[in-house]
Design an enzyme around this catalytic site. Structure first.
Site, short mmCIF file in Angstrom:
data_model
loop_
_atom_site.label_atom_id
_atom_site.label_comp_id
_atom_site.label_asym_id
_atom_site.label_seq_id
_atom_site.Cartn_x
_atom_site.Cartn_y
_atom_site.Cartn_z
N ASN A 95 0.85 -1.19 0.00
CA ASN A 95 0.00 0.00 0.00
C ASN A 95 0.89 1.24 0.00
OD1 ASN A 95 -2.39 -1.57 0.25
ND2 ASN A 95 -1.99 -1.81 2.44
N VAL A 121 1.34 3.14 7.65
CA VAL A 121 2.66 3.29 8.27
C VAL A 121 3.66 3.75 7.20
CG1 VAL A 121 4.50 2.15 9.54
CG2 VAL A 121 2.13 1.47 9.94
N HIS A 149 6.83 -1.22 3.36
CA HIS A 149 6.61 -2.61 3.80
C HIS A 149 5.84 -3.36 2.75
CE1 HIS A 149 3.38 -0.03 5.38
NE2 HIS A 149 2.56 -1.05 5.23
N MET A 150 6.14 -4.64 2.67
CA MET A 150 5.41 -5.54 1.79
C MET A 150 4.63 -6.51 2.67
SD MET A 150 6.86 -8.14 -1.14
CE MET A 150 7.39 -6.83 -2.23
N HIS A 151 3.31 -6.57 2.45
CA HIS A 151 2.49 -7.56 3.13
C HIS A 151 2.58 -8.87 2.33
CE1 HIS A 151 -0.21 -4.62 5.41
NE2 HIS A 151 0.32 -3.81 4.50
P1 AMP Z 1 -0.49 -0.35 5.73
O1 AMP Z 1 -1.93 0.07 5.77
O2 AMP Z 1 -0.13 -1.03 4.45
O3 AMP Z 1 0.44 0.79 6.08
O4 AMP Z 1 -0.34 -1.48 6.82
C1 AMP Z 1 0.23 -1.32 8.07
C2 AMP Z 1 0.12 -2.64 8.77
O5 AMP Z 1 0.93 -2.59 9.93
C3 AMP Z 1 -1.30 -3.04 9.22
O6 AMP Z 1 -1.64 -4.28 8.62
C4 AMP Z 1 -1.17 -3.14 10.74
O7 AMP Z 1 -1.94 -4.18 11.29
C5 AMP Z 1 0.31 -3.39 10.92
N1 AMP Z 1 0.88 -2.97 12.19
C6 AMP Z 1 0.73 -1.78 12.81
N2 AMP Z 1 1.42 -1.75 13.96
C7 AMP Z 1 2.04 -2.96 14.06
C8 AMP Z 1 2.90 -3.56 15.03
N3 AMP Z 1 3.29 -2.89 16.14
N4 AMP Z 1 3.34 -4.82 14.82
C9 AMP Z 1 2.96 -5.48 13.71
N5 AMP Z 1 2.16 -4.98 12.76
C10 AMP Z 1 1.69 -3.73 12.93
#
Ligand code: AMP
Length: 120
Positions: free
Chosen positions: A92, A101, A105-107
């Site tokens: 995203n 965030v 990051h790659m999900h």
């Molecule tokens: P995005 O919307 O792509 O920025 O996704 C951010 C992701 O980070 C979400 O899926 C959250 O659940 C995950 N996330 C946020 N804080 C943490 C954390 N402390 N540890 C692991 N995952 C997190």
């Protein structure tokens, strides 16, 4: 385009060890950890250790070594998790991509049949 990295984002804090994480794999270049709010049985986030805000920032400005190191971590996650039947990789990006965030990051999402993408 100018990219500004905010080192107070939650993944920067994880990288500095200020916030715990459930690590799946770590190398000199990347950290992979389980998402705190998993959307599927496998939901791992892979992040580079460098200060990049997004996929495009990383792709344009990270060194070749950082980029290879990141993809090697993705490969490790694919080995270490149960995604033989398939998975989805999602990055995203900014407002239209609903990125929460601001650290690239790659999900890696899998372990069950997923729906078709882009419902929203
Ligand atoms: P995005 O919307 O792509 O920025 O996704 C951010 C992701 O980070 C979400 O899926 C959250 O659940 C995950 N996330 C946020 N804080 C943490 C954390 N402390 N540890 C692991 N995952 C997190």
């Amino acid at each position: 385009m100018e990219y500004t990295y905010d080192d107070q984002n939650i993944f920067a804090k994880i990288l500095r060890g200020e916030i715990p994480n459930d690590t799946v794999y770590e190398s000199d270049y990347a950290l992979a950890f389980n998402d705190i709010n998993p959307q599927a049985p496998v939901h791992v986030l892979v992040i580079p250790k460098g200060p990049y805000v997004s996929l495009d920032h990383f792709a344009q400005h990270a060194s070749a070594g950082e980029q290879v190191g990141f993809m090697q971590a993705v490969a490790k996650v694919c080995e270490l998790t149960d995604i033989a039947d398939g998975f989805r990789a999602v990055c995203n990006t900014r407002a239209h991509g609903v990125q929460d965030v601001p650290h690239y990051h790659m999900h890696i999402i899998g372990g069950r049949q997923l729906g078709r993408m882009l419902q929203g």
